[in-house]
Design a protein around this motif. Structure first.
Motif, PDB file in Angstrom:
ATOM      1  N   ALA A 119       0.834  -1.208   0.000  1.00 24.95           N
ATOM      2  CA  ALA A 119       0.000   0.000   0.000  1.00 24.95           C
ATOM      3  C   ALA A 119       0.863   1.250   0.000  1.00 24.95           C
ATOM      4  CB  ALA A 119      -0.939  -0.006   1.202  1.00 24.95           C
ATOM      5  N   GLN A 120       1.981   1.218   0.737  1.00 27.12           N
ATOM      6  CA  GLN A 120       2.880   2.377   0.764  1.00 27.12           C
ATOM      7  C   GLN A 120       3.474   2.627  -0.613  1.00 27.12           C
ATOM      8  OE1 GLN A 120       5.438   1.102   3.999  1.00 27.12           O
ATOM      9  NE2 GLN A 120       4.792   2.879   5.208  1.00 27.12           N
ATOM     10  N   VAL A 121       3.871   1.574  -1.302  1.00 26.83           N
ATOM     11  CA  VAL A 121       4.430   1.713  -2.649  1.00 26.83           C
ATOM     12  C   VAL A 121       3.389   2.314  -3.585  1.00 26.83           C
ATOM     13  CG1 VAL A 121       5.287   0.417  -4.650  1.00 26.83           C
ATOM     14  CG2 VAL A 121       6.154  -0.091  -2.352  1.00 26.83           C
ATOM     15  N   ALA A 122       2.125   1.848  -3.473  1.00 27.18           N
ATOM     16  CA  ALA A 122       1.054   2.383  -4.314  1.00 27.18           C
ATOM     17  C   ALA A 122       0.803   3.857  -3.998  1.00 27.18           C
ATOM     18  CB  ALA A 122      -0.220   1.578  -4.116  1.00 27.18           C
ATOM     19  N   ASP A 123       0.803   4.219  -2.705  1.00 30.68           N
ATOM     20  CA  ASP A 123       0.614   5.622  -2.314  1.00 30.68           C
ATOM     21  C   ASP A 123       1.721   6.494  -2.889  1.00 30.68           C
ATOM     22  OD1 ASP A 123      -1.721   5.231  -0.936  1.00 30.68           O
ATOM     23  OD2 ASP A 123      -0.811   5.372   1.067  1.00 30.68           O
ATOM     24  N   GLN A 124       2.961   6.007  -2.829  1.00 37.75           N
ATOM     25  CA  GLN A 124       4.086   6.789  -3.345  1.00 37.75           C
ATOM     26  C   GLN A 124       3.988   6.929  -4.861  1.00 37.75           C
ATOM     27  OE1 GLN A 124       7.403   4.646  -1.751  1.00 37.75           O
ATOM     28  NE2 GLN A 124       7.232   5.616   0.261  1.00 37.75           N
ATOM     29  N   ALA A 125       3.516   5.885  -5.546  1.00 35.57           N
ATOM     30  CA  ALA A 125       3.363   5.958  -6.995  1.00 35.57           C
ATOM     31  C   ALA A 125       2.295   6.980  -7.373  1.00 35.57           C
ATOM     32  CB  ALA A 125       2.993   4.586  -7.556  1.00 35.57           C
ATOM     33  N   GLU A 126       1.271   7.128  -6.533  1.00 36.55           N
ATOM     34  CA  GLU A 126       0.215   8.103  -6.785  1.00 36.55           C
ATOM     35  C   GLU A 126       0.532   9.454  -6.164  1.00 36.55           C
ATOM     36  OE1 GLU A 126      -3.535   6.616  -5.447  1.00 36.55           O
ATOM     37  OE2 GLU A 126      -3.362   4.765  -6.584  1.00 36.55           O
ATOM     38  N   ASP A 127       1.699   9.571  -5.544  1.00 37.46           N
ATOM     39  CA  ASP A 127       2.094  10.792  -4.852  1.00 37.46           C
ATOM     40  C   ASP A 127       1.060  11.193  -3.800  1.00 37.46           C
ATOM     41  OD1 ASP A 127       3.793  12.895  -4.245  1.00 37.46           O
ATOM     42  OD2 ASP A 127       2.760  14.266  -5.608  1.00 37.46           O
ATOM     43  N   GLY A 128       0.633  10.206  -3.015  1.00 42.10           N
ATOM     44  CA  GLY A 128      -0.383  10.471  -2.012  1.00 42.10           C
ATOM     45  C   GLY A 128       0.017   9.945  -0.645  1.00 42.10           C
ATOM     46  N   GLN A 129      -0.686  10.417   0.367  1.00 42.12           N
ATOM     47  CA  GLN A 129      -0.515   9.932   1.733  1.00 42.12           C
ATOM     48  C   GLN A 129      -1.889   9.641   2.296  1.00 42.12           C
ATOM     49  OE1 GLN A 129       1.649  13.050   3.727  1.00 42.12           O
ATOM     50  NE2 GLN A 129       3.577  12.012   3.376  1.00 42.12           N
ATOM     51  N   THR A 130      -1.971   8.606   3.118  1.00 35.54           N
ATOM     52  CA  THR A 130      -3.241   8.212   3.702  1.00 35.54           C
ATOM     53  C   THR A 130      -3.178   8.316   5.215  1.00 35.54           C
ATOM     54  OG1 THR A 130      -3.614   6.670   1.887  1.00 35.54           O
ATOM     55  CG2 THR A 130      -4.930   6.348   3.857  1.00 35.54           C
ATOM     56  N   GLN A 131      -4.229   8.858   5.794  1.00 38.80           N
ATOM     57  CA  GLN A 131      -4.368   8.933   7.249  1.00 38.80           C
ATOM     58  C   GLN A 131      -5.666   8.216   7.609  1.00 38.80           C
ATOM     59  OE1 GLN A 131      -5.158  12.878   8.689  1.00 38.80           O
ATOM     60  NE2 GLN A 131      -5.069  12.261  10.822  1.00 38.80           N
ATOM     61  N   ILE A 132      -5.600   7.244   8.524  1.00 40.92           N
ATOM     62  CA  ILE A 132      -6.787   6.529   8.964  1.00 40.92           C
ATOM     63  C   ILE A 132      -7.504   7.381  10.008  1.00 40.92           C
ATOM     64  CG2 ILE A 132      -7.665   4.444  10.099  1.00 40.92           C
ATOM     65  CD1 ILE A 132      -6.451   4.021   7.266  1.00 40.92           C
ATOM     66  N   LEU A 133      -8.789   7.623   9.784  1.00 37.60           N
ATOM     67  CA  LEU A 133      -9.589   8.435  10.699  1.00 37.60           C
ATOM     68  C   LEU A 133     -10.389   7.572  11.673  1.00 37.60           C
ATOM     69  CD1 LEU A 133     -10.894  11.103   8.163  1.00 37.60           C
ATOM     70  CD2 LEU A 133      -8.910  11.251   9.701  1.00 37.60           C
ATOM     71  N   SER A 134     -10.921   6.437  11.187  1.00 32.04           N
ATOM     72  CA  SER A 134     -11.680   5.568  12.082  1.00 32.04           C
ATOM     73  C   SER A 134     -11.777   4.160  11.526  1.00 32.04           C
ATOM     74  CB  SER A 134     -13.086   6.130  12.330  1.00 32.04           C
ATOM     75  OG  SER A 134     -13.857   6.078  11.151  1.00 32.04           O
ATOM     76  N   VAL A 135     -11.952   3.223  12.432  1.00 33.96           N
ATOM     77  CA  VAL A 135     -12.176   1.811  12.107  1.00 33.96           C
ATOM     78  C   VAL A 135     -13.398   1.391  12.902  1.00 33.96           C
ATOM     79  CG1 VAL A 135     -11.247  -0.527  12.173  1.00 33.96           C
ATOM     80  CG2 VAL A 135      -9.696   1.415  11.826  1.00 33.96           C
ATOM     81  N   GLU A 136     -14.413   0.878  12.212  1.00 35.12           N
ATOM     82  CA  GLU A 136     -15.644   0.479  12.892  1.00 35.12           C
ATOM     83  C   GLU A 136     -16.074  -0.905  12.425  1.00 35.12           C
ATOM     84  OE1 GLU A 136     -20.398   1.547  12.948  1.00 35.12           O
ATOM     85  OE2 GLU A 136     -19.038   2.776  11.769  1.00 35.12           O
ATOM     86  N   VAL A 137     -16.151  -1.844  13.354  1.00 33.26           N
ATOM     87  CA  VAL A 137     -16.705  -3.159  13.064  1.00 33.26           C
ATOM     88  C   VAL A 137     -18.217  -3.020  13.152  1.00 33.26           C
ATOM     89  CG1 VAL A 137     -16.861  -5.566  13.791  1.00 33.26           C
ATOM     90  CG2 VAL A 137     -14.678  -4.349  13.977  1.00 33.26           C
ATOM     91  N   TYR A 138     -18.930  -3.305  12.050  1.00 31.15           N
ATOM     92  CA  TYR A 138     -20.376  -3.105  12.065  1.00 31.15           C
ATOM     93  C   TYR A 138     -21.166  -4.400  11.968  1.00 31.15           C
ATOM     94  CZ  TYR A 138     -20.003  -3.229   6.945  1.00 31.15           C
ATOM     95  OH  TYR A 138     -19.739  -3.589   5.654  1.00 31.15           O
TER      96      TYR A 138
END
Length: 166
Positions: A78-97
């Protein structure tokens, strides 16, 4: 008899009654199903770390065996894909529903939602990803750990968009 002694006797009798009436086959602490939201949150918190050794160590607190390595390698991809897209991801929430116990009490079918913020050079958007998996959890001396992980659905959808910089 003083009030303090009466309270002490009542507390002792209550503890003894609890001990004798408990289910001796039931292990102490949360069930596998109850532990799952915290474990998934630990995985995503590990993904937010930057140091490779710290990521692996944090994943080891949520998983065991080959699952630690599998989760670590998924993060690296996922990090390699983010770098290829020149993007960064921040997780805001995780919810088991949704959870469903399978035949073995340590196996759970679960569905969860991950909300994250993706930042590219020109814009920011929030993304909601939906996942479901059949999970096996193992009780260790330090609590529950993910022991097996079979992803059954991954719906990655840029569901929430907003304009803006940074």
């Amino acid at each position: 008899m003083t009030f303090a002694r009466i309270a002490l006797v009542i507390a002792a009798l209550s503890a003894a009654a609890f001990w004798f009436l408990r289910d001796p086959a039931a292990p102490p602490g949360p069930t596998a199903e109850q532990a799952l939201p915290d474990l998934l949150t630990q995985v995503y918190r590990a993904y937010a770390l930057e140091d490779e050794a710290a990521i692996f160590d944090a994943l080891s607190q949520a998983a065991t065996g080959d699952v630690v390595t599998d989760l670590y390698l998924q993060r690296r991809a996922a990090q390699v894909a983010d770098q290829a897209e020149d993007g960064q991801t921040q997780i805001l929430s995780v919810e088991v529903y949704d959870t469903e116990m399978l035949a073995d009490p340590n196996h759970v079918r679960a569905a969860w939602r991950v909300v994250g913020r993706v930042t590219h050079a020109a814009h920011v958007h929030e993304r909601i990803n939906l996942y479901s998996a059949d999970l096996a959890l193992a009780r260790t001396d330090d609590g529950w750990r993910l022991a097996d992980f079979v992803l059954t659905q991954a719906d990655r959808d840029a569901a929430i968009e907003f304009e803006g910089g940074e």
